[in-house]
Enzyme design. Structure first.
Site, PDB file in Angstrom:
ATOM      1  N   TYR A  35       0.018  14.115  12.325  1.00  0.00           N
ATOM      2  CA  TYR A  35       0.195  13.497  13.652  1.00  0.00           C
ATOM      3  C   TYR A  35       1.213  14.225  14.520  1.00  0.00           C
ATOM      4  O   TYR A  35       1.679  13.676  15.519  1.00  0.00           O
ATOM      5  CB  TYR A  35       0.691  12.052  13.525  1.00  0.00           C
ATOM      6  CG  TYR A  35       0.023  11.188  12.499  1.00  0.00           C
ATOM      7  CD1 TYR A  35      -1.328  10.881  12.581  1.00  0.00           C
ATOM      8  CD2 TYR A  35       0.762  10.640  11.458  1.00  0.00           C
ATOM      9  CE1 TYR A  35      -1.928  10.055  11.635  1.00  0.00           C
ATOM     10  CE2 TYR A  35       0.172   9.808  10.513  1.00  0.00           C
ATOM     11  CZ  TYR A  35      -1.170   9.525  10.605  1.00  0.00           C
ATOM     12  OH  TYR A  35      -1.744   8.707   9.686  1.00  0.00           O
ATOM     13  N   CYS A  65       1.210  25.568  -0.310  1.00  0.00           N
ATOM     14  CA  CYS A  65       0.515  26.790   0.069  1.00  0.00           C
ATOM     15  C   CYS A  65      -0.347  26.497   1.290  1.00  0.00           C
ATOM     16  O   CYS A  65      -1.574  26.419   1.208  1.00  0.00           O
ATOM     17  CB  CYS A  65      -0.341  27.226  -1.107  1.00  0.00           C
ATOM     18  SG  CYS A  65      -0.543  28.966  -1.143  1.00  0.00           S
ATOM     19  N   GLU A  66       0.314  26.284   2.409  1.00  0.00           N
ATOM     20  CA  GLU A  66      -0.363  25.804   3.617  1.00  0.00           C
ATOM     21  C   GLU A  66       0.564  26.083   4.792  1.00  0.00           C
ATOM     22  O   GLU A  66       1.708  25.612   4.794  1.00  0.00           O
ATOM     23  CB  GLU A  66      -0.577  24.293   3.448  1.00  0.00           C
ATOM     24  CG  GLU A  66      -1.396  23.612   4.473  1.00  0.00           C
ATOM     25  CD  GLU A  66      -2.849  23.450   4.036  1.00  0.00           C
ATOM     26  OE1 GLU A  66      -3.697  23.461   4.925  1.00  0.00           O
ATOM     27  OE2 GLU A  66      -3.107  23.310   2.834  1.00  0.00           O
ATOM     28  N   ARG A  85       5.354  -0.516   9.226  1.00  0.00           N
ATOM     29  CA  ARG A  85       6.325   0.539   9.498  1.00  0.00           C
ATOM     30  C   ARG A  85       7.719   0.001   9.832  1.00  0.00           C
ATOM     31  O   ARG A  85       8.719   0.473   9.299  1.00  0.00           O
ATOM     32  CB  ARG A  85       5.814   1.362  10.688  1.00  0.00           C
ATOM     33  CG  ARG A  85       6.621   2.582  11.002  1.00  0.00           C
ATOM     34  CD  ARG A  85       6.213   3.177  12.354  1.00  0.00           C
ATOM     35  NE  ARG A  85       4.787   3.207  12.548  1.00  0.00           N
ATOM     36  CZ  ARG A  85       4.007   4.255  12.306  1.00  0.00           C
ATOM     37  NH1 ARG A  85       4.529   5.383  11.881  1.00  0.00           N
ATOM     38  NH2 ARG A  85       2.704   4.172  12.510  1.00  0.00           N
TER      39      ARG A  85
HETATM   40  N1  LLP Z   1      -2.300  -4.397  10.681  1.00  0.00           N
HETATM   41  C1  LLP Z   1      -3.375  -3.614  10.714  1.00  0.00           C
HETATM   42  C2  LLP Z   1      -4.698  -4.210  10.812  1.00  0.00           C
HETATM   43  C3  LLP Z   1      -3.234  -2.224  10.634  1.00  0.00           C
HETATM   44  O1  LLP Z   1      -4.309  -1.465  10.689  1.00  0.00           O
HETATM   45  C4  LLP Z   1      -1.937  -1.661  10.526  1.00  0.00           C
HETATM   46  C5  LLP Z   1      -1.771  -0.222  10.427  1.00  0.00           C
HETATM   47  C6  LLP Z   1      -0.832  -2.526  10.480  1.00  0.00           C
HETATM   48  C7  LLP Z   1      -1.042  -3.896  10.572  1.00  0.00           C
HETATM   49  C8  LLP Z   1       0.576  -2.042  10.340  1.00  0.00           C
HETATM   50  O2  LLP Z   1       0.947  -1.191  11.367  1.00  0.00           O
HETATM   51  P1  LLP Z   1       2.469  -0.707  11.435  1.00  0.00           P
HETATM   52  O3  LLP Z   1       3.322  -1.904  11.780  1.00  0.00           O
HETATM   53  O4  LLP Z   1       2.827  -0.173  10.105  1.00  0.00           O
HETATM   54  O5  LLP Z   1       2.492   0.328  12.478  1.00  0.00           O
HETATM   55  N2  LLP Z   1      -0.580   6.376   8.706  1.00  0.00           N
HETATM   56  C9  LLP Z   1      -0.197   6.156  10.091  1.00  0.00           C
HETATM   57  C10 LLP Z   1      -0.224   4.696  10.442  1.00  0.00           C
HETATM   58  C11 LLP Z   1      -1.559   4.071  10.229  1.00  0.00           C
HETATM   59  C12 LLP Z   1      -1.510   2.628  10.521  1.00  0.00           C
HETATM   60  C13 LLP Z   1      -2.768   1.957  10.134  1.00  0.00           C
HETATM   61  N3  LLP Z   1      -2.754   0.567  10.359  1.00  0.00           N
HETATM   62  C14 LLP Z   1       1.185   6.758  10.326  1.00  0.00           C
HETATM   63  O6  LLP Z   1       1.747   7.317   9.393  1.00  0.00           O
HETATM   64  O7  LLP Z   1       1.695   6.707  11.442  1.00  0.00           O
END
Ligand code: LLP
Length: 419
Positions: A314, A341-342, A274
């Site tokens: 979320y 449609c939600e 992210r």
């Molecule tokens: N490493 C592992 C093992 C992970 O499971 C994740 C994210 C990351 C790194 C990277 O995390 P980041 O730096 O991107 O936060 N869809 C959700 C986020 C799910 C994250 C899953 N794992 C959202 O939109 O907030």
């Protein structure tokens, strides 16, 4: 609104909307900031880009050119890495339920490291590595029970989490025993990930302490991967730690904890997703109709939960602007809603914006992570195009799906006997 010298309204005219727009220089700067600041004199370091945040071939080429390593979680993400010409020895393959095909694919492509989630997976990997006569490094994913106080769906390390296993548990001992002296699967260390959109940097201190305590029982210096999850700014309420400070702080946590517990490691890894792409991308929509009901006013846009599921999933908060009307007074309290449609297809609830009319371009900020990558074809919406902009120019890196793309996998299959 102008991004890297490019007028967003003109981009929308050329490429259509909804449109994901990324500032290429900003992504590169962020990656180099991570790489240059996550360094220690005591051990090797690596920054892995977690490609689930945003993956396409051109993005992974940027990662390659910046010299970062790569985290993938599926055969699909691995395939994108392959197509981008990524050095497979710098790929780390995650996931709690990798299929036999995915593991075979990883072995065939000489992926450097598999992050093993459970004993069953390790047994399968060992068998497949023997068959292919390959050697592969493994890290074990540990559940260390650190709760980074994030949204419950994206905090992964509570004890009942589906990810990893607990230090010194039966699963832990079985995994170590299986690797002992094995020539195909080479035990290289441990991994943890304490959640996502984490602002409490001390949560990483706690994670490092717990992980170093686990490493203490091993003589050989191992690899320690402490995951990603670093928070970003979606709205003014979010106050992320600046990247260079974040890197130096985590290195500091590790160096002092290793010294304190008298442990040596070979390598320290982090895997941000992210925080490399979120603030570097926006989504441009076109306002269609507007509507006032007694209690609310709506601006309807031409995308929604199909290109950004995060508000619905979320309750994620975003901010937006009307491109070209940035300096007009924000006189209207509106809800920005999508076209699905939600009822839950709301992008932003109750935000103050200028008066908008049909055809205005509404830009939602900080949508570069988990927007495109979580997009769907619900209501047979087309996944939007993605463009990179740089120094007054724009290039398309993902084309918009056409109606034909939406049915390209449809078949009029004939019944065949299944025995
Ligand atoms: N490493 C592992 C093992 C992970 O499971 C994740 C994210 C990351 C790194 C990277 O995390 P980041 O730096 O991107 O936060 N869809 C959700 C986020 C799910 C994250 C899953 N794992 C959202 O939109 O907030």
């Amino acid at each position: 609104m102008v991004i890297s010298g490019v007028d967003v309204n003109k981009l929308a005219d050329k490429f259509g909307t909804p449109l994901f727009v990324y500032d290429e220089n900003a992504i590169i700067d962020k990656m180099l900031c991570y790489k240059n600041n996550f360094k220690s004199d005591l051990f090797e370091t690596r920054v892995l880009y977690a490609s689930k945040a945003f993956s396409c071939v051109e993005m992974i080429k940027l990662v390659k050119n910046c010299g970062l390593s790569l985290d993938v979680v599926s055969g699909g993400e691995l395939y994108v890495a392959k197509k981008a010409g990524f050095d497979m020895s710098e790929v780390y393959f995650h996931g709690n339920n990798k299929s036999t095909d995915e593991l075979n694919f990883a072995l065939k492509e000489n992926v450097g490291t598999i992050i093993v989630d459970n004993f069953c997976e390790l047994e399968e990997l060992k068998k497949l590595a023997e068959q292919q006569n390959k050697q592969i490094k493994v890290l074990f994913r540990l559940n260390i029970g650190v709760d980074a106080h994030t949204h419950k769906y994206i905090s992964t390390t509570l004890f009942e989490s589906k990810f990893g296993f607990m230090p010194n548990s039966e699963e832990f001992e079985k995994c170590l025993a299986l690797c002992m002296g094995d020539k195909n699967v080479v035990f290289d260390g441990f991994h943890c990930h304490i959640g996502s959109q984490v602002f409490e940097i001390n949560a990483y201190k706690l994670a490092v302490e717990k992980m170093v305590a686990v490493l203490k029982q091993f003589e050989k210096p191992l690899t320690l991967n402490i995951g990603g999850g670093f928070g970003v700014k979606y709205t003014d309420d979010d106050k992320p730690v600046e990247t260079s400070l974040l890197c130096k702080t985590i290195i500091g946590f590790a160096e002092s904890e290793l010294e304190k517990q008298k442990v040596k490691i070979k390598k320290l890894l982090i895997e941000p997703g992210r925080s490399i792409v979120a603030e570097e991308g926006v989504t441009v929509y076109t306002v269609g109709y507007t509507k006032d009901i007694p209690t609310k006013s709506f601006y309807f846009v031409d995308g929604g939960m199909t290109d950004n599921i995060r508000p619905a999933l979320y309750q994620a908060k975003y901010t937006c602007l009307i491109s070209g009307k940035e300096n007009l007074p924000k006189t209207k309290k509106v809800t920005v809603a999508g076209k699905c449609c939600e009822s839950g297809d709301i992008l932003i609830e109750d935000i103050m914006l200028p008066e908008a009319t049909k055809g205005d371009r509404l830009v939602v900020l900080s949508t570069g992570a988990y927007g495109y990558s979580m997009s769907s074809n619900y209501n047979k919406a087309s996944v939007p195009a993605v463009v990179f902009v740089k120094d007054g120019k724009a290039r398309e890196v993902v084309k918009r799906q056409s109606y034909d793309d939406l049915i390209c996998c449809d078949r009029d299959g004939e019944y065949v006997e299944i025995r």
